[in-house]
Design a protein around this motif. Sequence first.
Motif, mmCIF file in Angstrom:
data_model
loop_
_atom_site.group_PDB
_atom_site.id
_atom_site.type_symbol
_atom_site.label_atom_id
_atom_site.label_comp_id
_atom_site.label_asym_id
_atom_site.label_seq_id
_atom_site.Cartn_x
_atom_site.Cartn_y
_atom_site.Cartn_z
ATOM 1 N N ARG A 513 0.807 -1.223 0.000
ATOM 2 C CA ARG A 513 0.000 0.000 0.000
ATOM 3 C C ARG A 513 0.842 1.277 0.000
ATOM 4 O O ARG A 513 0.312 2.377 0.009
ATOM 5 N N GLY A 514 2.170 1.093 0.055
ATOM 6 C CA GLY A 514 3.055 2.260 0.037
ATOM 7 C C GLY A 514 3.035 3.069 1.324
ATOM 8 O O GLY A 514 3.340 4.258 1.339
ATOM 9 N N GLU A 515 2.676 2.418 2.449
ATOM 10 C CA GLU A 515 2.678 3.139 3.717
ATOM 11 C C GLU A 515 4.004 2.921 4.461
ATOM 12 O O GLU A 515 4.739 1.994 4.178
ATOM 13 N N GLY A 516 4.265 3.790 5.426
ATOM 14 C CA GLY A 516 5.550 3.738 6.125
ATOM 15 C C GLY A 516 5.544 2.761 7.297
ATOM 16 O O GLY A 516 4.545 2.576 7.971
ATOM 17 N N ILE A 517 6.719 2.126 7.518
ATOM 18 C CA ILE A 517 6.863 1.141 8.592
ATOM 19 C C ILE A 517 8.065 1.522 9.455
ATOM 20 O O ILE A 517 9.123 1.854 8.922
ATOM 21 N N ILE A 518 7.893 1.486 10.766
ATOM 22 C CA ILE A 518 9.046 1.679 11.660
ATOM 23 C C ILE A 518 9.283 0.378 12.425
ATOM 24 O O ILE A 518 8.358 -0.197 12.991
ATOM 25 N N ILE A 519 10.528 -0.110 12.390
ATOM 26 C CA ILE A 519 10.879 -1.320 13.128
ATOM 27 C C ILE A 519 11.920 -0.948 14.183
ATOM 28 O O ILE A 519 12.929 -0.324 13.877
ATOM 29 N N PHE A 520 11.652 -1.339 15.413
ATOM 30 C CA PHE A 520 12.492 -0.927 16.527
ATOM 31 C C PHE A 520 13.185 -2.127 17.166
ATOM 32 O O PHE A 520 12.554 -3.138 17.470
ATOM 33 N N GLN A 521 14.489 -2.026 17.309
ATOM 34 C CA GLN A 521 15.216 -3.022 18.083
ATOM 35 C C GLN A 521 16.255 -2.292 18.906
ATOM 36 O O GLN A 521 17.067 -1.537 18.385
ATOM 37 N N ASN A 522 16.233 -2.514 20.196
ATOM 38 C CA ASN A 522 17.014 -1.689 21.103
ATOM 39 C C ASN A 522 18.497 -2.035 21.192
ATOM 40 O O ASN A 522 19.154 -1.645 22.131
ATOM 41 N N ARG A 523 19.020 -2.796 20.256
ATOM 42 C CA ARG A 523 20.439 -3.131 20.275
ATOM 43 C C ARG A 523 21.027 -2.927 18.898
ATOM 44 O O ARG A 523 20.437 -3.353 17.912
ATOM 45 N N PHE A 624 13.029 8.805 4.354
ATOM 46 C CA PHE A 624 11.871 8.108 4.890
ATOM 47 C C PHE A 624 10.607 8.971 4.762
ATOM 48 O O PHE A 624 9.534 8.488 4.409
ATOM 49 N N ALA A 625 10.754 10.266 5.017
ATOM 50 C CA ALA A 625 9.595 11.168 4.938
ATOM 51 C C ALA A 625 9.032 11.197 3.529
ATOM 52 O O ALA A 625 7.816 11.219 3.326
ATOM 53 N N SER A 626 9.934 11.181 2.538
ATOM 54 C CA SER A 626 9.487 11.317 1.152
ATOM 55 C C SER A 626 8.905 10.018 0.616
ATOM 56 O O SER A 626 8.321 10.003 -0.455
ATOM 57 N N GLY A 627 9.088 8.924 1.331
ATOM 58 C CA GLY A 627 8.546 7.657 0.851
ATOM 59 C C GLY A 627 9.537 6.889 -0.009
ATOM 60 O O GLY A 627 9.246 5.809 -0.522
ATOM 61 N N GLU A 628 10.738 7.446 -0.132
ATOM 62 C CA GLU A 628 11.766 6.758 -0.909
ATOM 63 C C GLU A 628 12.131 5.432 -0.231
ATOM 64 O O GLU A 628 12.456 4.456 -0.894
ATOM 65 N N ALA A 629 12.065 5.419 1.090
ATOM 66 C CA ALA A 629 12.300 4.174 1.818
ATOM 67 C C ALA A 629 10.990 3.704 2.446
ATOM 68 O O ALA A 629 10.176 4.513 2.870
ATOM 69 N N ASP A 630 10.812 2.374 2.508
ATOM 70 C CA ASP A 630 9.576 1.830 3.077
ATOM 71 C C ASP A 630 9.703 1.600 4.571
ATOM 72 O O ASP A 630 8.785 1.825 5.332
ATOM 73 N N ILE A 631 10.879 1.065 4.954
ATOM 74 C CA ILE A 631 11.048 0.663 6.347
ATOM 75 C C ILE A 631 12.160 1.465 6.997
ATOM 76 O O ILE A 631 13.280 1.520 6.486
ATOM 77 N N LEU A 632 11.854 2.091 8.112
ATOM 78 C CA LEU A 632 12.877 2.748 8.916
ATOM 79 C C LEU A 632 13.138 1.837 10.109
ATOM 80 O O LEU A 632 12.255 1.593 10.922
ATOM 81 N N LEU A 633 14.378 1.320 10.166
ATOM 82 C CA LEU A 633 14.724 0.358 11.206
ATOM 83 C C LEU A 633 15.760 0.982 12.119
ATOM 84 O O LEU A 633 16.698 1.613 11.636
ATOM 85 N N GLY A 634 15.606 0.843 13.422
ATOM 86 C CA GLY A 634 16.645 1.413 14.260
ATOM 87 C C GLY A 634 16.463 1.212 15.749
ATOM 88 O O GLY A 634 15.536 0.549 16.199
ATOM 89 N N THR A 635 17.389 1.820 16.484
ATOM 90 C CA THR A 635 17.388 1.764 17.947
ATOM 91 C C THR A 635 16.507 2.891 18.485
ATOM 92 O O THR A 635 15.722 3.463 17.749
ATOM 93 N N GLN A 636 16.729 3.244 19.749
ATOM 94 C CA GLN A 636 16.012 4.354 20.409
ATOM 95 C C GLN A 636 15.736 5.550 19.491
ATOM 96 O O GLN A 636 14.745 6.234 19.658
#
Length: 832
Positions: A513-523, A624-636
């Motif tokens: 659907r072209g929506e944004g995803i945030i994946i969080f892993q604290n390490r 990420f804001a522009s939608g060029e990337a689908d998934i933003l993955l990161g820590t805190q």
Amino acid sequence: MKNLYVNVALPVPVNKLFTYIVPEELKDDIAVGKRVIVPFGKQELTGIIVEVSNQSGWHKLKEIKDVLDPAPVFSDEMLKLTRWVADYYLASWGEVLKTALPAGTILESKRIVKLRCQPDPNALSKMEEVSPSRAAVLKFLISAGSPVTIKTLKSKFQFKNIYSILHALESLGYVEIERYIPSQRAKAKFEKFVSISEQYANNLKKLTQVIAELEKSAPKQVEILLFLIDQLKKGKSEILVSEVLRKTGGSAQTIKKLVEKGLVKVYEKETLRKFEYEFDEPDKEIELNEHQRKALNEIKSAIDSGEFKTFLLYGVTGSGKTQIYIEAVNEIIKLGKTAIVLVPEISLTPQIVNRFKKSFGDIVGILHSKMSIGERYDSWRMIKDGFYRIVIGPRSAIFAPLNDIGLIVVDEEQESAYKQFDNPPRYNARDVAIMRAKFNNAVVILGSATPSLESYYNAKTGKYHLLVLPERVDKARMPKIEIIDMIKERKEHNNKSSISTTLAQKIEERISRGEGIIIFQNRRGYSTYIECQDCGYVEMCDNCSVTLIYHKAQNHLRCHYCGFVKGVPEKCRRCEGVKLKLKGVGTQRVEDELSQNFSNAKIIRMDLDTTSGRKSYDKIMRKFASGEADILLGTQMVAKGLDFSRVTLVGVISADIPMLIPDFRSSERTFQLLTQVAGRAGRSEKEGEVIIQTFQPNHYIFDYVVKHQTLEFYERELKVRKDLNYPPFSRLILIEFKGENEQNVELASDEFAKELKSKIHQQVQILGPAPAAIPKINRNYRYHIIVKIPKQFDKTAREISGVIWQLKEKFEPKLNSKGVRLIIDVDPQNTV
Ligand code: ADP
Ligand code: ZN
């Protein structure tokens, strides 16, 4: 003539002031709040005059050497505030004052002196009689014909008091001292730097061994290494390659050899002083909703009455707190007052900075950690001179030299980043904010979707005034949160990946659907430990009692505490078995799994390892804001503050890690983190969903997180705290002992505890001494004593602080000789 004395606060760790006598030629220049240069032992130090008097009980006093400022750099208000910080946090007043100033004293001497008008010959000859040194400097400036730096004057004339001479000439109208340091606002420029590799920089002993081995075979390399060590000891960890070559006479080839041996590293870096946020968002008209209006009205009436008042603005994620800050600040500016806005970490909050810049333009001054010394100094001057009326910055911005403060905002007030923990003064900027507001009859807004338990308790008991924003703006709904049992996942779905089938399926949906995803892993890193399958041995850091983290790009193991690095071993250190396995999940591994499973998606990773460059954070955000990337993955970094309307799914890979930290705040922190990261989803009309994966699905935290029952969670947590007598029902003072010899550390902590116990009230509990939860960091053994002062004894807290200071000063010389350091942390944010 009568003698004049000054009491000076010096940046040395003792609880006292130093008295000096003022020489005749500096008498006119003295004032409280100015910086002075004074002799101290064999060195010279810069201190602050905090008292002037005609009497002194001392004999044989030394003289001050020079007065650095034509006008005080500290107002009475700032002196009062810094004094409070020193007393409360058990730091020396001089150390606090030093923290409150930009580190620009060295740059002072680069300021330029210009001749404004020539004296007539009469005046000049009279000056030669009365004050030959002034006349000499003035004559030099006339003959020089062009502006010169203070540094040049200093080396030309050996007067010790060049600053006060210049101030006199300036007030007579002959010269002008440029207030700003000319900064190189040129284009981006990259230059090559060299520094000692991390593992050696943290372990100079080891490097010395290497040097001894190289001494005969490679003297040129040794020369460069010695130069770098020397610089490192002076606090310069990186040096321009060109400078190294110039100073050592070495060649680029020699440096290359050192790089090949892994002893040093060479890299390019931007050497530009200007730093701007390029991250931009569209404008939008905002009309406050009813809850916002009600909250704002209460704040406004406090502002209008000019009383000190602290508000706790508890607003769920996406409820429009920032807009309230902006409108409250607007009110202050209309009244001709000034405001400070504190944010936990400015480089992670470009959105809030942008909104303020857009609303107020040039009167917004920004302070942040990625600024160079020069930039920070310039900003500080602009604030002091009244150009900036609103200051946004991290904790140190609480000391911004604004006059007539009407409002202080502390956004995300629960953040531990507000506490300085690595160096004295170990202050919490949120609490200093409240004191500063009190001294100014100003208003404080502590804002958060997940307040600290302490602030919630203060609001509940009426010390603060509670304002609630219970809903998201613009009809956005709170996200739907689901907990995934990862044990079941392993068993029933035979899924060994770190992404559950549910999460995978939802990710697939959003991508299509072209929506944004945030994946969080604290390490961060790839795996979080490496384990022998035969004997269970886990590779630990040589210097710290923590596991080594595998980093895939470099294919090595690294310590996240001290930077120690080593290759991946082929066999177990203990049993020599060869079945070593990478275990635990870091962001790099999640990235790998995501790209294997979703080959059509574009993934960007944001953690300490991908954001070291100055612009890298902005770049990631824009992509990420522009939608060029689908998934933003990161820590805190991805968990807090981000406001992207396109995000409809947030996945938490493992909620277990923060829960396991042995600190009395770990449940609170886990709850806050999960609520914050969940708050990134569904901030517009599209509903958001949150998937939280865990191996302990029955933990009570999740019940509250899923139902968005923040205050209910706090009530439960308060009961626990009350039973165990932890803050907010008591105050803690953490006393840490550390050193390379464990026996000395243990002994010191024992003796200290014994003496402390004999001197303070029985109701004050003393826990320990005991080894800290991480007993060794960077080769230093650590022992802790925790002093627990029940709330009803709060009045004696000052007395207890006094006792601890006394003991510290008594013990310190002996401890120093045994290589043991003593650290005192009042209201610690971290007891691990
Ligand atoms: P919070 O800090 O509470 O999480 P923000 O202040 O970031 O929330 O607000 C979330 C978004 O809602 C922002 O984009 C902001 O511009 C917008 N916003 C704030 N108030 C309103 C309002 N009354 N009507 C519409 N949009 C609003
Ligand atoms: Zn280590």
